[in-house]
Design a protein around this motif. Structure first.
Motif, PDB file in Angstrom:
ATOM      1  N   HIS A   1      66.228 -43.481  38.468  1.00 49.10           N
ATOM      2  CA  HIS A   1      65.342 -44.377  37.716  1.00 49.10           C
ATOM      3  C   HIS A   1      64.123 -43.682  37.113  1.00 49.10           C
ATOM      4  CE1 HIS A   1      63.174 -44.473  41.542  1.00 49.10           C
ATOM      5  NE2 HIS A   1      62.116 -44.857  40.838  1.00 49.10           N
ATOM      6  N   ASP A   2      63.616 -42.625  37.756  1.00 50.14           N
ATOM      7  CA  ASP A   2      62.437 -41.944  37.216  1.00 50.14           C
ATOM      8  C   ASP A   2      62.764 -40.563  36.643  1.00 50.14           C
ATOM      9  OD1 ASP A   2      60.334 -43.734  37.277  1.00 50.14           O
ATOM     10  OD2 ASP A   2      59.679 -43.197  39.297  1.00 50.14           O
TER      11      ASP A   2
ATOM     12  N   HIS B   1      57.345 -42.109  30.516  1.00 48.84           N
ATOM     13  CA  HIS B   1      58.483 -41.625  31.331  1.00 48.84           C
ATOM     14  C   HIS B   1      59.717 -42.500  31.133  1.00 48.84           C
ATOM     15  CE1 HIS B   1      57.243 -44.583  34.447  1.00 48.84           C
ATOM     16  NE2 HIS B   1      58.417 -44.393  35.029  1.00 48.84           N
TER      17      HIS B   1
ATOM     18  N   HIS C   1      62.765 -50.553  34.173  1.00 51.62           N
ATOM     19  CA  HIS C   1      62.273 -50.888  35.517  1.00 51.62           C
ATOM     20  C   HIS C   1      60.774 -51.190  35.572  1.00 51.62           C
ATOM     21  CE1 HIS C   1      61.433 -46.518  35.704  1.00 51.62           C
ATOM     22  NE2 HIS C   1      60.640 -46.760  36.735  1.00 51.62           N
ATOM     23  N   HIS C   2      60.031 -50.927  34.493  1.00 53.26           N
ATOM     24  CA  HIS C   2      58.617 -51.336  34.475  1.00 53.26           C
ATOM     25  C   HIS C   2      58.363 -52.537  33.575  1.00 53.26           C
ATOM     26  CE1 HIS C   2      57.159 -48.131  37.033  1.00 53.26           C
ATOM     27  NE2 HIS C   2      57.813 -47.233  36.305  1.00 53.26           N
TER      28      HIS C   2
ATOM     29  N   ASP D   1      61.283 -50.561  43.733  1.00 51.00           N
ATOM     30  CA  ASP D   1      60.427 -49.438  43.330  1.00 51.00           C
ATOM     31  C   ASP D   1      58.969 -49.693  43.691  1.00 51.00           C
ATOM     32  OD1 ASP D   1      59.683 -47.013  42.081  1.00 51.00           O
ATOM     33  OD2 ASP D   1      59.275 -48.042  40.186  1.00 51.00           O
TER      34      ASP D   1
HETATM   35 FE    FE Z   1      58.996 -45.441  37.061  1.00 54.36          FE
END
Ligand code: FE
Ligand code: C2E
Ligand code: SIN
Ligand code: SIN
Length: 375
Positions: free
Chosen positions: A238-239, A267, A293-294, A322
């Motif tokens: 995910h990151d 990112h 995801h953000h 997360d």
């Molecule tokens: Fe992230």
């Protein structure tokens, strides 16, 4: 009992019926465990035996292993034998010949090792090699003790050889598939570590928490086993976009300035560039999850300000996992929060930051999630 029939070599019609039934049963299973289980079950049914071992040769580990040691009262699920040991499976694999013995304990090739492990007294034993299309031995089928306690006859031998021939293709394909799947996962895991190790002292723990939480949440939200597995594994990446964030921002010990935070938010854009257009199911899912995801349920998130169900469900699941994990862990820019405070934070953001449906499941499954943090 009809002895005539028992002892006769199979006739053509009988062979054809068995072959068709067996073939149907074992087709379309690409999980090696499931396949081996089914084959063992079928063999036990067709030949009427108490124990059935399917030994698979693993040359890289220099051993035979049998996942399925089926039979009544067996408490373990995997056995390992050295490739050059003094036992029947090795003798069959080395010679390529069938071994059929009526009284195992009087045969020097037999080792009591397996009986000792399994607490079972072998009398008769039948073992045949399992060969691939090129004729190479890839494993051994081994049967111990018939249900009726008679020795194995030529009919049993013919049957087992036939079943071994039929199953070998499926077994080899499933084993290769497993290997490719493992290699894929290993690559993904190492990529994920590369993305995380700069800003996480304990990458392994962080990745394990997030993927385990995603697994728990996805399962309870009704995803199929295959989809759950996929979400769990995809979450590792995910990151991935953090690889492109410069050290002076990512590793800043204090709070980011608004300008720095804007750069940090990129990112998700880097993840998008890295994963866009990926063809495999797992990377496709990783793409959806990493990009979104953000995002927040009320539309106030980044990078695209998506709202509600515009945000892919996989990303809504990951968002909860997360943030919860980020709050509970030390970061270079913050201290870990107590678990209860992190829990309260997630619950307080249901319907604003997070999908309430996901938070409901998070609440229900919290005892299970807590266990991850006790380790
Ligand atoms: Fe992230
Ligand atoms: P991360 O550290 O993995 O944090 C993921 C998300 O968890 C954050 O996304 C945020 O939503 C939540 N979170 C983490 N710590 C806190 C906290 O102390 N309070 C609250 N309310 N939420 C928290 P966000 O904010 O979009 O940040 C994304 C990434 O940017 C973070 O990932 C981290 O790598 C970095 N970052 C964010 N703020 C800072 C900061 O002040 N300093 C540094 N050095 N990095 C930061
Ligand atoms: C699914 O999307 O496959 C079921 C899970 C859900 O929609 O909540
Ligand atoms: C921010 O710095 O504006 C948010 C970062 C955080 O919540 O940790």
């Amino acid at each position: 009992m009809n002895d005539e029939k028992q002892n006769s070599i199979l006739d053509a019609q009988e062979k054809l019926n068995l072959l068709t039934e067996f073939g149907k049963q074992i087709a379309h299973h690409n999980s090696l465990d499931t396949l081996l289980g089914l084959i063992a079950q079928q063999i036990q049914k067709i030949i009427g035996v108490k124990r059935c071992f399917i030994f698979i040769k693993d040359e890289s580990r220099n051993e035979f292993w049998s996942k399925i040691a089926s039979g009544k009262g067996l408490k373990y699920s995997e056995i390992h034998l050295p490739l050059n040991g003094n036992n029947i499976a090795c003798a069959v694999a080395q010679s390529g010949h069938t071994i059929n013995i009526a009284d195992a304990y009087s045969d020097s090739r037999f080792s009591k090792e397996l009986d000792i492990i399994t607490g079972f007294k072998t009398t008769s034993l039948l073992a045949v090699p399992l060969r691939n299309k090129e004729g190479k031995v890839i494993g051994v089928f081994q049967l111990n003790n018939k249900e009726d306690n008679t020795p194995f006859n030529s009919r049993d031998e013919g049957l087992l050889k036939l079943l071994a021939t039929l199953a070998s293709g499926n077994i080899e394909i499933a084993a290769l598939y497993e290997e490719v799947k493992l290699a894929n996962l290993e690559t993904i895991y190492r990529l994920a570590v590369a993305a995380e190790y700069r800003d996480q002292h304990d990458t392994r723990t962080h990745l394990a928490h997030i993927s385990a939480m995603c697994e728990i949440l996805a399962k309870k939200l009704g995803f199929s086993a295959g989809e759950v597995e996929n979400i769990k594994n995809a979450s590792l990446l995910h990151d991935i976009g953090k690889v492109a964030i410069p050290d002076h921002i990512l590793l800043k010990p204090g709070k980011l300035t608004p300008q720095e935070y804007e750069l940090m938010k990129e990112h998700t854009k880097y993840s998008e560039k890295i994963l866009k257009g990926a063809k495999s199911k797992i990377l496709e899912t990783a793409y959806k999850m990493s990009v979104a995801h953000h995002e927040k349920w009320d539309g106030s998130g980044y990078p695209n300000g998506l709202k509600g169900e515009e945000i892919p469900i996989e990303a809504r699941i990951l968002a909860v996992a997360d943030v919860f994990d980020a709050l509970c862990m030390n970061r270079i820019y913050k201290r870990a929060w107590p678990l209860q405070k992190a829990y309260d934070y997630i619950v307080s953001k249901a319907g604003t930051d997070f999908d309430s449906k996901v938070v409901e499941v998070f609440k229900k499954e919290f005892p299970q999630i807590l266990k991850l943090y006790e380790k």
